[in-house]
Design a protein around this motif. Structure first.
Motif, PDB file in Angstrom:
ATOM      1  N   PHE A 240      24.054  11.046 -21.809  1.00  0.00           N
ATOM      2  CA  PHE A 240      23.065  10.054 -22.232  1.00  0.00           C
ATOM      3  C   PHE A 240      21.825  10.144 -21.355  1.00  0.00           C
ATOM      4  O   PHE A 240      20.706  10.110 -21.852  1.00  0.00           O
TER       5      PHE A 240
ATOM      6  N   TYR B  26      21.144  11.693 -27.436  1.00  0.00           N
ATOM      7  CA  TYR B  26      22.490  11.655 -26.900  1.00  0.00           C
ATOM      8  C   TYR B  26      23.141  12.973 -27.331  1.00  0.00           C
ATOM      9  O   TYR B  26      22.968  13.403 -28.463  1.00  0.00           O
TER      10      TYR B  26
ATOM     11  N   GLY C  34      20.904   9.689 -31.876  1.00  0.00           N
ATOM     12  CA  GLY C  34      19.746   8.981 -31.385  1.00  0.00           C
ATOM     13  C   GLY C  34      20.128   7.868 -30.441  1.00  0.00           C
ATOM     14  O   GLY C  34      21.271   7.447 -30.373  1.00  0.00           O
ATOM     15  N   ILE C  35      19.132   7.372 -29.689  1.00  0.00           N
ATOM     16  CA  ILE C  35      19.406   6.308 -28.743  1.00  0.00           C
ATOM     17  C   ILE C  35      19.145   4.945 -29.350  1.00  0.00           C
ATOM     18  O   ILE C  35      19.414   3.939 -28.749  1.00  0.00           O
TER      19      ILE C  35
ATOM     20  N   TRP D 133      27.407   5.099 -43.018  1.00  0.00           N
ATOM     21  CA  TRP D 133      27.544   4.329 -41.784  1.00  0.00           C
ATOM     22  C   TRP D 133      27.521   2.851 -42.154  1.00  0.00           C
ATOM     23  O   TRP D 133      26.590   2.391 -42.804  1.00  0.00           O
TER      24      TRP D 133
ATOM     25  N   TYR E 162      31.404   8.547 -30.941  1.00  0.00           N
ATOM     26  CA  TYR E 162      32.411   8.023 -31.843  1.00  0.00           C
ATOM     27  C   TYR E 162      33.812   8.315 -31.332  1.00  0.00           C
ATOM     28  O   TYR E 162      34.035   9.268 -30.607  1.00  0.00           O
TER      29      TYR E 162
ATOM     30  N   GLY F 166      25.785   0.735 -32.334  1.00  0.00           N
ATOM     31  CA  GLY F 166      25.236   1.751 -33.207  1.00  0.00           C
ATOM     32  C   GLY F 166      25.110   3.121 -32.579  1.00  0.00           C
ATOM     33  O   GLY F 166      24.734   4.064 -33.229  1.00  0.00           O
TER      34      GLY F 166
ATOM     35  N   SER G  73      19.808   2.196 -32.405  1.00  0.00           N
ATOM     36  CA  SER G  73      20.889   1.900 -33.343  1.00  0.00           C
ATOM     37  C   SER G  73      20.505   2.211 -34.771  1.00  0.00           C
ATOM     38  O   SER G  73      21.354   2.512 -35.590  1.00  0.00           O
ATOM     39  N   SER G  74      19.237   2.165 -35.075  1.00  0.00           N
ATOM     40  CA  SER G  74      18.847   2.426 -36.460  1.00  0.00           C
ATOM     41  C   SER G  74      18.951   3.897 -36.817  1.00  0.00           C
ATOM     42  O   SER G  74      18.887   4.263 -37.975  1.00  0.00           O
ATOM     43  N   ALA G  75      19.086   4.727 -35.827  1.00  0.00           N
ATOM     44  CA  ALA G  75      19.177   6.169 -36.109  1.00  0.00           C
ATOM     45  C   ALA G  75      20.368   6.755 -35.396  1.00  0.00           C
ATOM     46  O   ALA G  75      20.320   7.862 -34.888  1.00  0.00           O
ATOM     47  N   SER G  76      21.457   6.021 -35.369  1.00  0.00           N
ATOM     48  CA  SER G  76      22.533   6.440 -34.494  1.00  0.00           C
ATOM     49  C   SER G  76      23.556   7.317 -35.166  1.00  0.00           C
ATOM     50  O   SER G  76      24.580   7.608 -34.579  1.00  0.00           O
ATOM     51  N   LYS G  77      23.315   7.760 -36.395  1.00  0.00           N
ATOM     52  CA  LYS G  77      24.272   8.693 -36.950  1.00  0.00           C
ATOM     53  C   LYS G  77      24.212   9.962 -36.112  1.00  0.00           C
ATOM     54  O   LYS G  77      23.169  10.354 -35.612  1.00  0.00           O
ATOM     55  N   ILE G  78      25.348  10.586 -35.963  1.00  0.00           N
ATOM     56  CA  ILE G  78      25.446  11.781 -35.152  1.00  0.00           C
ATOM     57  C   ILE G  78      25.449  12.994 -36.068  1.00  0.00           C
ATOM     58  O   ILE G  78      26.142  13.020 -37.089  1.00  0.00           O
ATOM     59  N   ILE G  79      24.646  13.981 -35.705  1.00  0.00           N
ATOM     60  CA  ILE G  79      24.574  15.229 -36.452  1.00  0.00           C
ATOM     61  C   ILE G  79      25.379  16.286 -35.709  1.00  0.00           C
ATOM     62  O   ILE G  79      25.192  16.472 -34.502  1.00  0.00           O
TER      63      ILE G  79
ATOM     64  N   TYR H 198      32.619  10.861 -42.595  1.00  0.00           N
ATOM     65  CA  TYR H 198      32.155  12.244 -42.666  1.00  0.00           C
ATOM     66  C   TYR H 198      33.066  13.021 -43.611  1.00  0.00           C
ATOM     67  O   TYR H 198      34.272  12.757 -43.702  1.00  0.00           O
TER      68      TYR H 198
END
Lengths: 112, 115
Positions: free
Chosen positions: B51, B32, B95-96, A48, A101, A97, B98-104, A35
């Motif tokens: 969660f 999440y 997201g829940i 990522w 974090y 995934g 793994s393919s969209a698990s980046k955190i905003i 980030y």
């Protein structure tokens, strides 16, 4: 248990140069996230990596790149540095995934 | 699209007073939700996460947060703040899958403590 470690702590570069930032995740964590936290812009998702592959990329130009090594550590490379690249770069890791974090303390990059 | 809104840029409360930091999110699936705290010049520390299950989540340092699906909110609370709580607080959604698990992350709320 060692946390996420980032090096160097501070980095000063001249405009046009390249910067390399390093991150070691928590043992057992396979995902690494990068980030950028620039003044007044909040935390912006960069990259990522999971299991050595780039899984997702934020809205940053191609001169921001990176890689993940077999031991899951990661490098972030920023080419052709611009003044606006000055920011705190945070690395985080997670065991899968998703799930939250653990962040490192960051690398403060200053471009002059 | 995922988004997180923290409407308060800066809040000042007196030491010993109660605290509530607001967070609203937009997410197309079951999210999440997280709260992180950042001291000056430092990385982010996870305070708590949601969660599933009980909508009232207890975290570290005496913080708690309540998930309200109907209001798309996940407000952070503490009954009595200490001077050491002065920091920047970030709400985040992920997201829940793994393919969209980046955190905003939200833009953050800076908390100052009045002696």
């Amino acid at each position: 248990e060692a946390g996420v470690t980032q090096s160097p702590t501070h980095l000063i570069k001249t405009r046009g140069q390249q910067a390399t930032l390093r991150c070691s995740p928590i043992s057992g964590h396979t995902s690494v996230y990068w980030y950028q936290q620039a003044l007044g812009l909040g935390l912006q998702f960069l990259l990522w990596y999971d299991e050595g592959e780039e899984r997702n990329r934020g809205n940053f130009p191609p001169r921001f790149s990176g890689r993940q090594f077999p031991n899951y550590s990661s490098e972030l490379n920023v080419n052709a540095l611009e003044l606006e690249d000055s920011a705190l770069y945070l690395c985080a890791s997670s065991p899968t995934g998703a799930g939250g974090y653990t962040f490192g303390s960051g690398t403060r990059l200053t471009v002059v | 699209a995922q988004s997180v809104t923290q409407p308060d840029i800066h809040i000042t409360v007196s030491e010993g007073a109660s605290l509530e930091l607001r967070c609203n999110y937009s997410y197309g699936a079951t999210p999440y939700l997280f709260w992180y705290v950042q001291s000056p010049g430092q990385g982010l520390q996870l305070l708590l996460k949601y969660f599933s299950g009980d909508t009232l989540v207890q975290g570290i340092k005496g913080f708690e947060a309540e998930f309200k699906r109907s209001q798309s909110s996940f407000n952070l609370r503490k009954p009595s703040v200490h001077w050491s709580d002065a920091a920047e607080y970030f709400c985040a959604v992920g997201g829940i899958y793994s393919s969209a698990s980046k955190i905003i992350f939200g833009s953050g709320t800076r908390l100052s403590i009045r002696p």
